[in-house]
Design an enzyme around this catalytic site. Structure first.
Site, PDB file in Angstrom:
ATOM      1  N   LYS A  35      66.127 105.796  46.102  1.00  0.00           N
ATOM      2  CA  LYS A  35      66.516 106.095  47.486  1.00  0.00           C
ATOM      3  C   LYS A  35      65.319 106.666  48.249  1.00  0.00           C
ATOM      4  O   LYS A  35      65.023 106.254  49.378  1.00  0.00           O
ATOM      5  CB  LYS A  35      67.661 107.114  47.440  1.00  0.00           C
ATOM      6  CG  LYS A  35      68.309 107.395  48.751  1.00  0.00           C
ATOM      7  CD  LYS A  35      69.434 108.392  48.606  1.00  0.00           C
ATOM      8  CE  LYS A  35      70.768 107.720  48.373  1.00  0.00           C
ATOM      9  NZ  LYS A  35      71.902 108.649  48.428  1.00  0.00           N
ATOM     10  N   CYS A 256      86.704 111.045  51.547  1.00  0.00           N
ATOM     11  CA  CYS A 256      87.109 112.398  51.948  1.00  0.00           C
ATOM     12  C   CYS A 256      88.609 112.643  51.890  1.00  0.00           C
ATOM     13  O   CYS A 256      89.065 113.508  51.155  1.00  0.00           O
ATOM     14  CB  CYS A 256      86.598 112.691  53.345  1.00  0.00           C
ATOM     15  SG  CYS A 256      84.814 112.785  53.393  1.00  0.00           S
TER      16      CYS A 256
HETATM   17  C1  UDX Z   1      87.006 111.723  57.634  1.00  0.00           C
HETATM   18  C2  UDX Z   1      87.218 112.750  58.767  1.00  0.00           C
HETATM   19  O1  UDX Z   1      87.705 112.084  59.932  1.00  0.00           O
HETATM   20  C3  UDX Z   1      85.911 113.485  59.067  1.00  0.00           C
HETATM   21  O2  UDX Z   1      86.153 114.502  60.028  1.00  0.00           O
HETATM   22  C4  UDX Z   1      85.393 114.113  57.782  1.00  0.00           C
HETATM   23  O3  UDX Z   1      84.133 114.710  58.008  1.00  0.00           O
HETATM   24  C5  UDX Z   1      85.254 113.063  56.679  1.00  0.00           C
HETATM   25  O4  UDX Z   1      86.499 112.387  56.492  1.00  0.00           O
HETATM   26  P1  UDX Z   1      85.918 109.307  57.396  1.00  0.00           P
HETATM   27  O5  UDX Z   1      86.292 109.396  55.944  1.00  0.00           O
HETATM   28  O6  UDX Z   1      84.559 108.827  57.752  1.00  0.00           O
HETATM   29  O7  UDX Z   1      86.087 110.750  58.096  1.00  0.00           O
HETATM   30  O8  UDX Z   1      86.965 108.311  58.077  1.00  0.00           O
HETATM   31  P2  UDX Z   1      88.075 108.395  59.211  1.00  0.00           P
HETATM   32  O9  UDX Z   1      87.575 107.775  60.432  1.00  0.00           O
HETATM   33  O10 UDX Z   1      88.646 109.738  59.328  1.00  0.00           O
HETATM   34  O11 UDX Z   1      89.193 107.434  58.564  1.00  0.00           O
HETATM   35  C6  UDX Z   1      89.793 107.734  57.310  1.00  0.00           C
HETATM   36  C7  UDX Z   1      90.770 106.662  56.915  1.00  0.00           C
HETATM   37  O12 UDX Z   1      91.910 106.669  57.770  1.00  0.00           O
HETATM   38  C8  UDX Z   1      90.217 105.224  56.992  1.00  0.00           C
HETATM   39  O13 UDX Z   1      90.667 104.491  55.881  1.00  0.00           O
HETATM   40  C9  UDX Z   1      90.795 104.687  58.289  1.00  0.00           C
HETATM   41  O14 UDX Z   1      90.918 103.297  58.320  1.00  0.00           O
HETATM   42  C10 UDX Z   1      92.161 105.365  58.297  1.00  0.00           C
HETATM   43  N1  UDX Z   1      92.737 105.500  59.655  1.00  0.00           N
HETATM   44  C11 UDX Z   1      92.112 106.284  60.586  1.00  0.00           C
HETATM   45  C12 UDX Z   1      93.923 104.849  59.979  1.00  0.00           C
HETATM   46  O15 UDX Z   1      94.495 104.134  59.144  1.00  0.00           O
HETATM   47  N2  UDX Z   1      94.436 105.013  61.225  1.00  0.00           N
HETATM   48  C13 UDX Z   1      93.855 105.795  62.170  1.00  0.00           C
HETATM   49  O16 UDX Z   1      94.401 105.901  63.289  1.00  0.00           O
HETATM   50  C14 UDX Z   1      92.653 106.449  61.850  1.00  0.00           C
END
Ligand code: UDX
Length: 446
Positions: A35, A256
């Site tokens: 990396k 997460c």
């Molecule tokens: C998340 C948190 O949002 C962020 O604040 C934290 O720092 C890390 O975890 P991330 O894992 O990047 O971020 O993705 P996020 O955009 O939150 O989406 C998580 C999951 O939920 C995805 O699988 C997404 O497709 C799903 N999702 C999100 C839905 O199914 N519907 C929605 O309306 C929003």
């Protein structure tokens, strides 16, 4: 101030580059020498919107290395190593090793910031343990990171809040100084380390709950005939609820939400506290992909030996991350039924390979994907799929079923072109005036 970031993953790398953009001299440290070599050649090791441009612009302010030497000249050390899930608990071994490595290099006063998400109670324990063992002069601060993959750069520069989990004035002032170039004075909230840890976990749990809530309502709409897009919009207009995270789909994934929710449930268990809302959320999500797989299989029953195209492998759009991807769980379920599957994802094809259990074909692009297939299934919400030329798709496909599990396709256009479109939480009428619904148990046609 000089700053080191230890752990250059989906959080550490954007944080390093964004802090350089704020004008700081940065040292990016990671034990993975491949990396480091790539970064030193100017190549990003992950896909993240807008990050490449920012990297090129700030290249001269950042050094990358696998050595811990820069720690000794750093005023602030930010730790962003992974805390993956192991037996439903956060595995803190990378964090322990990082600490073991850095303590010998601390010179003078250092503000150590933990951004890795750790279960409530961890930071206090770590601080006393290291203070006891090393005798170094430092404060440990928990500064939870809320940035989302795919919009990490935007989120970094537009935070809703910056939570500082610390009781040290010196450390708190240094963190305020760190973010000063962004002019975020009013966004700081200082709490205890423990409250900051709970804020991080509770925020993720709440957002996950919101997603499962809208998925539940979308199932209701699919059965009784409402339109989830209208319903979701209508709910979100209430400021107390808010319009974000109300998009239905195949469930949540990523590195997460699933991990952090399991972690908070486990911590609560240790204290004999029950969290039924949060426990149900994770159970509903674990089951969601099985339910969706069944719905797809029911739709495909009408074909003898169906060939299906799947668009989207990543856990959401605009990232190359396939960890805990609902899409891959669904593909693995479908593969158990010996289906002939071809897939395409704009950035996640390489990363997907380690998780897929069976034989699938990989297409070159979205049009190569749909050639001679009976059914197109959309599983990830890439912006790219919204722009797909449906006329071209109609010509290329053998049959005309689209199962859109992220509601990305313009339904009017698709139906006018003669597609049998099934979307989540909606009833659809095709050009032959038949009704197709995604939630039908037996058959999509009515
Ligand atoms: C998340 C948190 O949002 C962020 O604040 C934290 O720092 C890390 O975890 P991330 O894992 O990047 O971020 O993705 P996020 O955009 O939150 O989406 C998580 C999951 O939920 C995805 O699988 C997404 O497709 C799903 N999702 C999100 C839905 O199914 N519907 C929605 O309306 C929003």
């Amino acid at each position: 101030m000089k700053i080191s970031v230890v752990g250059l993953g989906y959080v550490g790398l954007p944080v390093t580059i964004c802090l350089a953009e704020l004008g700081w001299t940065m040292h990016g440290i990671d034990i993975n020498s491949n990396k480091i070599n790539m970064l030193n050649k100017g190549k990003l090791t992950q896909y993240e919107l807008e990050l490449q441009e920012l990297f090129v612009k700030n290249r001269d302010k950042i050094t990358f290395t696998s050595s811990m030497d820069p720690i000794s000249v750093s005023d602030i050390v930010i730790i962003t190593v992974g805390t993956p899930s192991k037996k439903n608990k956060a595995d803190l071994s990378y964090l322990y090793s990082a600490f073991k490595e850095i303590t010998g290099y601390l010179r003078g006063y250092t503000c150590i910031i933990i951004k890795s998400t750790v279960p409530p109670g961890t930071n206090e324990k770590f601080e006393s343990l290291i203070k006891e063992k090393s005798g170094a002069d430092f404060d440990l601060v928990f500064l939870p990171e809320f940035l989302r993959e795919g919009s990490a750069v935007y989120d970094f520069f537009n935070p809703d809040r910056i939570i500082i989990g610390s009781d040290s004035k010196k450390a708190i002032d240094m963190i305020k100084e760190l973010y000063k170039p962004m002019g975020n004075d009013k966004k700081f909230m200082v709490t205890s380390k423990l409250s900051a840890e709970i804020i991080k976990h509770a925020s993720n749990a709440f957002l996950a709950m919101k997603i499962e809530f809208i998925n539940e309502i979308s199932d209701l709409c699919g059965e009784i005939g409402g339109d989830i897009s209208e319903v979701s919009h209508g709910i979100g207009l209430d400021k107390r609820i808010g319009d974000k995270f109300l998009n239905p789909g195949p469930g949540f994934g990523g590195s997460c939400f699933p991990k952090d929710i399991e972690a908070i449930i486990n911590v609560a268990r240790d204290y004999n506290v029950k969290l039924p809302l949060i426990e149900n959320t994770i159970q509903m999500n674990n089951n969601r992909q099985n339910i969706i797989s069944e719905r797809i299989l029911n739709t495909l029953k009408q074909f003898k030996d169906p060939k299906i195209a799947i668009f989207g492998l990543t856990f959401k759009g605009e990232t190359d991350d396939c960890r805990n991807s609902p899409s891959i769980k669904i593909i693995n379920n479908l593969l158990k039924n010996d289906l002939n599957i071809i897939v395409y994802d704009p950035k996640g094809m390489d990363n997907s390979k380690q998780f897929i259990q069976g034989n699938i074909k990989y297409a070159n692009d979205e049009y190569d994907l749909v050639k001679d297939v009976d059914c197109l299934v959309i599983l990830t919400d890439w912006n790219q799929i919204k722009k797909i030329d449906l006329v071209k798709v109609k010509i290329l496909m053998k049959n005309n079923i689209i199962i859109d599990l992220r509601n990305m396709i313009n339904s009017k256009e698709a139906v006018n072109l003669g597609f049998k479109l099934v979307q989540i939480g909606k009833k659809q009428i095709s050009s032959d005036n038949r009704l197709y619904i995604v939630n039908e148990k037996e058959d999509v046609q009515l």
